[in-house]
Design an enzyme around this catalytic site. Sequence first.
Site, short mmCIF file in Angstrom:
data_model
loop_
_atom_site.label_atom_id
_atom_site.label_comp_id
_atom_site.label_asym_id
_atom_site.label_seq_id
_atom_site.Cartn_x
_atom_site.Cartn_y
_atom_site.Cartn_z
N GLN A 9 -8.11 -3.27 8.75
CA GLN A 9 -8.28 -4.09 9.93
C GLN A 9 -9.36 -3.49 10.63
OE1 GLN A 9 -4.65 -3.77 12.09
NE2 GLN A 9 -5.44 -4.40 14.12
N SER A 88 -5.67 0.84 3.75
CA SER A 88 -4.62 0.52 4.65
C SER A 88 -4.25 -0.99 4.58
CB SER A 88 -5.01 0.77 6.17
OG SER A 88 -3.92 0.35 7.19
N LEU A 89 -4.40 -1.89 5.72
CA LEU A 89 -4.03 -3.17 5.29
C LEU A 89 -4.64 -3.91 3.95
CD1 LEU A 89 -3.50 -6.58 6.03
CD2 LEU A 89 -5.88 -6.35 7.08
N ARG A 113 4.05 -7.41 8.85
CA ARG A 113 3.64 -6.01 9.04
C ARG A 113 2.92 -5.88 10.52
NH1 ARG A 113 -1.45 -2.97 7.96
NH2 ARG A 113 -1.25 -1.08 7.11
N HIS A 195 -0.61 4.65 11.34
CA HIS A 195 -0.26 5.79 10.13
C HIS A 195 0.05 7.08 10.73
CE1 HIS A 195 -1.66 2.92 7.18
NE2 HIS A 195 -2.76 2.60 7.99
N GLN A 244 3.72 3.60 3.52
CA GLN A 244 2.19 3.61 4.09
C GLN A 244 2.25 3.58 5.51
OE1 GLN A 244 -0.15 0.49 4.73
NE2 GLN A 244 -1.33 0.54 2.94
#
Length: 292
Positions: A9, A88-89, A113, A195, A244
């Site tokens: 992102q 991440s994403l 998500r 996170h 995650q």
Amino acid sequence: MKAFVFPGQGAQFVGMGKDLYENNAEAKEMFEKANEVLGFRITDLMFEGTEEDLKQTKVTQPAVFLHSVILAKTLGEEFKPDMVAGHSLGEFSALVAAGCLPFEQGLKLVSARALAMQKACEATPSTMAAIIGMADEKVEEICATIEGVCIPANYNSPGQVVISGTFEAIEEACAKFKEAGAKRALPLKVGGAFHSPLMEPAREELAKAIEEANFSEPICPIYQDVDAKPHTDPEEIKANLVKQLTAPVRWSQIMAQMKEDGMTEAVEVGPGKVLQGLIGRTYRDVTVSGRQ
């Protein structure tokens, strides 16, 4: 050895994916399928929308995912990775591109998500900050002295760590980091503490959807954010993916592990050049490039 890496992102931009849509029949078909799955024309927002449109969480994450995955698909024979990873994403993009997760299921998980994270952000106002010029261990040490939620969230590269937590905790932490000699302690314009433990409601919501999805063995190892290790076992990959949202992204450690395992070339697939920059600055002997 060639690594394909996928951005997260923040890499989005207006017009992303438009050339793909207009010049590749397979890409156009995948984009139209995405519109159908999501229940709105995300392509209109990606190609002709405003920056504000793209900042909506329900748009941002699927948009970056779609650009990356569809681009990887159109690379054809060129897409022959020895290893993959995603920030991440981007880990979801990497999983779909590497054949571990079907396209539609991957898109549904990314959409779920995004919406779950948005809800968690609204439930507990929170934020993130970038700490520049300080060793990982020192960042961890100072975070541990802060009352409330304040943890390292993204280990982006040596000397660059993003912390995550409540507004009060992050404000206090930034002051302490400056006192301790950090080059910069910069609050970020983000919607929440990604996170971190504050994403627990989102993790619980997403866990069920991940458990129900059909994962297969990927075409090559995927280096996952939670432990920076290579994985090919579908059950291990699922378990790590569930963790995650509340665990740090260990990108710095992923880069080091991929390098140790023989990475000589890294190709960033998707919008932006952030990962190219992180890898190129850290490992000068690795050839970096991008596909947008």
